[in-house]
Design a protein around this motif. Structure first.
Motif, PDB file in Angstrom:
ATOM      1  N   ASP B  13      -9.718 108.996 -11.888  1.00  0.00           N
ATOM      2  CA  ASP B  13      -9.988 110.278 -12.553  1.00  0.00           C
ATOM      3  C   ASP B  13     -10.174 110.096 -14.055  1.00  0.00           C
ATOM      4  OD1 ASP B  13     -10.165 111.980 -10.494  1.00  0.00           O
ATOM      5  OD2 ASP B  13      -8.112 112.772 -10.614  1.00  0.00           O
ATOM      6  N   PHE B  15     -10.949 107.356 -15.589  1.00  0.00           N
ATOM      7  CA  PHE B  15     -12.165 106.564 -15.768  1.00  0.00           C
ATOM      8  C   PHE B  15     -13.402 107.470 -15.740  1.00  0.00           C
ATOM      9  CE2 PHE B  15     -15.729 104.102 -14.101  1.00  0.00           C
ATOM     10  CZ  PHE B  15     -15.703 102.985 -14.901  1.00  0.00           C
ATOM     11  N   ARG B  16     -13.374 108.392 -14.777  1.00  0.00           N
ATOM     12  CA  ARG B  16     -14.478 109.337 -14.631  1.00  0.00           C
ATOM     13  C   ARG B  16     -14.689 110.142 -15.911  1.00  0.00           C
ATOM     14  NH1 ARG B  16     -16.278 110.909  -9.495  1.00  0.00           N
ATOM     15  NH2 ARG B  16     -14.436 110.259  -8.383  1.00  0.00           N
ATOM     16  N   LEU B  20     -17.572 107.479 -17.355  1.00  0.00           N
ATOM     17  CA  LEU B  20     -18.764 107.926 -16.646  1.00  0.00           C
ATOM     18  C   LEU B  20     -19.795 108.623 -17.550  1.00  0.00           C
ATOM     19  CD1 LEU B  20     -19.504 107.311 -13.791  1.00  0.00           C
ATOM     20  CD2 LEU B  20     -18.787 109.604 -13.109  1.00  0.00           C
ATOM     21  N   LEU B  23     -22.674 106.380 -18.586  1.00  0.00           N
ATOM     22  CA  LEU B  23     -23.506 105.696 -17.587  1.00  0.00           C
ATOM     23  C   LEU B  23     -24.972 105.607 -18.044  1.00  0.00           C
ATOM     24  CD1 LEU B  23     -23.784 104.384 -14.772  1.00  0.00           C
ATOM     25  CD2 LEU B  23     -24.195 106.650 -13.842  1.00  0.00           C
ATOM     26  N   ASP B  24     -25.462 106.671 -18.674  1.00  0.00           N
ATOM     27  CA  ASP B  24     -26.843 106.639 -19.185  1.00  0.00           C
ATOM     28  C   ASP B  24     -27.023 105.505 -20.183  1.00  0.00           C
ATOM     29  OD1 ASP B  24     -27.830 108.729 -17.686  1.00  0.00           O
ATOM     30  OD2 ASP B  24     -27.418 110.251 -19.210  1.00  0.00           O
ATOM     31  N   MET B  48     -20.055  99.024 -14.146  1.00  0.00           N
ATOM     32  CA  MET B  48     -19.141 100.159 -13.975  1.00  0.00           C
ATOM     33  C   MET B  48     -17.939  99.739 -13.126  1.00  0.00           C
ATOM     34  SD  MET B  48     -20.404 102.575 -15.795  1.00  0.00           S
ATOM     35  CE  MET B  48     -19.563 104.107 -15.515  1.00  0.00           C
ATOM     36  N   LEU B  52     -14.040  99.531 -14.325  1.00  0.00           N
ATOM     37  CA  LEU B  52     -12.920 100.190 -13.649  1.00  0.00           C
ATOM     38  C   LEU B  52     -11.801  99.187 -13.374  1.00  0.00           C
ATOM     39  CD1 LEU B  52     -11.643 102.613 -12.255  1.00  0.00           C
ATOM     40  CD2 LEU B  52     -12.905 102.033 -10.189  1.00  0.00           C
TER      41      LEU B  52
END
Lengths: 252, 183
Positions: B13, B15-16, B20, B23-24, B48, B52
């Motif tokens: 969570d 990490f998200r 995240l 990511l782009d 990614m 993590l």
């Protein structure tokens, strides 16, 4: 300020990395130095041109793959309905993106609906934890599975020696018709090969199109219409087509 | 790697929330490193997952350079693996122009396409520092973190890269008969 110092500061000045005092000092030195003024112009121009390049966001498929890994690692019970909806949304947006952007692909000119169905089918495979209904690299397991489920015997071949191991098979619907889909892997990439009996005679050479990291192959061989979708390079898709054609021919 | 604790749901969570959103940037950087949209997705995805795995070592510093550094290491490992498989590194390196999907850039102007091609044709060392500075908009300090270099080296690399790109563009545009007036 002597010129080598001034020269070294041009970039930092353009990048806003100088202090107020340093900037003022640099601007004063600049007046006496035409070479550095030219250098400043050039640096600004290069910077402006690069910043003007269109953004290249992460593709939806990548985002979906990362999401799937995160969910798997978090070990949560999978919220099926919501997740399903999200995949469908991803699939829909991809299809729209692919459909609009697709140029030069024979698939669209033939039938946009067919491409949509193939893409959606591919996404179901690539994003599912159960990509196939019959999982086996043995064609003698996969081929009989189709018997009684579909009204033709699709070409099933393991292409491990060519670098495309067979994962298994599944059924899908394309243009209202039940079709056989053979699923292959190339490293961590999936290839979905859809095959149905050809209505026109003769072979048709494969056209391979690429868009957003996907490759689509479209050809006719050995009495089958063949469509392959995969998130791999066009060159790999061409090798796949060659490997499959060879396997089909050696079987005849 | 093996002594890293397995991330639990709470870690995922966090990490998200923290990683995240980048990511782009991870994909964008990988795209310019590999110059290939398919390879870039592999590198970004693998990065990614590594991020993590190492997230327990993340101490709440600046997330974007931390992640981009992992992207870079992932790409280097991939290039090394290719080398071990007897694919010469130059083959990976020398696919300039390859990375630019002509259809995709058809939307952008002719000029943008030439700039992208000139950037793609630069050696990796020059290319990446320009991408981090001008496209990912990182400060020298953050670039230094990604590349694991002193700031002074970042500055000199950037200066050299800009000169190379300007020279490349001059050649490009002159050949096409519409030179940049001030370059």
């Amino acid at each position: 300020m002597d010129c080598p110092t001034c020269e070294a500061m041009v970039g930092a000045y353009v990048d806003g990395e100088l202090s107020v005092a340093e900037s003022a000092e640099f601007e004063r030195a600049l007046e006496a130095c035409p070479d550095c003024r030219r250098r400043l112009e050039e640096t600004r121009m290069v910077s402006g041109l690069l910043r003007d390049l269109p953004a290249d966001p992460a593709p939806d498929l990548l985002r979906a793959k990362v999401e799937r890994e995160l969910r798997a690692i978090a070990g949560r019970p999978r919220p099926y309905p919501r997740q399903h909806l999200r995949w469908m949304a991803t699939a829909a947006s991809l299809i729209v993106a692919l459909g609009i952007g697709w140029t030069g692909a024979t698939l669209v000119s033939q039938s946009g609906r067919e491409t949509d169905a193939l893409m959606a089918g591919y996404l179901r495979i690539a994003m599912s934890d159960h990509p196939v209904e019959v999982a086996s690299s043995d064609r003698h397991t996969v081929k009989p599975w189709f018997a009684g489920r579909i009204d033709y015997a699709p070409p099933v071949h393991d292409l491990t020696t060519a670098g495309f191991p067979l994962v298994g098979g599944r059924l899908d619907i394309v243009d209202g018709r039940k079709v056989a889909v053979m699923v292959y892997r190339r490293n961590r990439h999936w290839i979905a090969l859809t095959a149905w009996p050809a209505t026109s005679a003769g072979d048709a050479a494969a056209s391979v199109a690429q868009r957003d990291g996907f490759a689509l192959g479209d050809w006719r061989h050995g009495g089958f219409e063949l469509r392959a979708v995969g998130d791999l390079a066009p060159a790999d898709m061409k090798s796949f087509v060659t490997a499959l054609d060879r396997a089909v021919d050696s079987d005849r | 790697m093996s002594d890293a604790p397995k991330p639990d749901a709470g870690t995922v969570d966090r990490f998200r929330t923290v990683m995240l959103p980048h990511l782009d940037a991870a994909y964008g950087y990988a795209r310019w490193l590999t110059r290939d949209p398919v390879q870039a997705q592999d590198v970004a995805q693998e990065a990614m997952l590594r991020a993590l795995r190492y997230f327990h070592a993340f101490r709440g510093e600046d997330a974007k350079p931390w992640l981009l550094r992992i992207v870079r290491n992932t790409w280097l490992d991939l290039a090394r693996r290719h080398a071990a498989e007897k694919v010469p590194l130059e083959e990976i390196e020398d696919r300039a122009g390859d990375g630019l999907d002509p259809e995709q850039s058809a939307l952008a102007g002719d000029r943008r396409r030439q700039i992208a091609a000139a950037l793609a044709a630069l050696p990796a060392e020059a290319r990446e520092v320009l991408v981090l500075r001008e496209i990912e908009d990182l400060s020298y300090k953050r670039i230094a973190v990604v590349l694991d270099l002193p700031i002074g080296t970042v500055m000199s690399r950037l200066a050299r890269a800009r000169e190379k790109l300007a020279a490349g563009l001059r050649g490009h545009l002159e050949r096409r008969g519409h030179g940049l007036p001030d370059m």
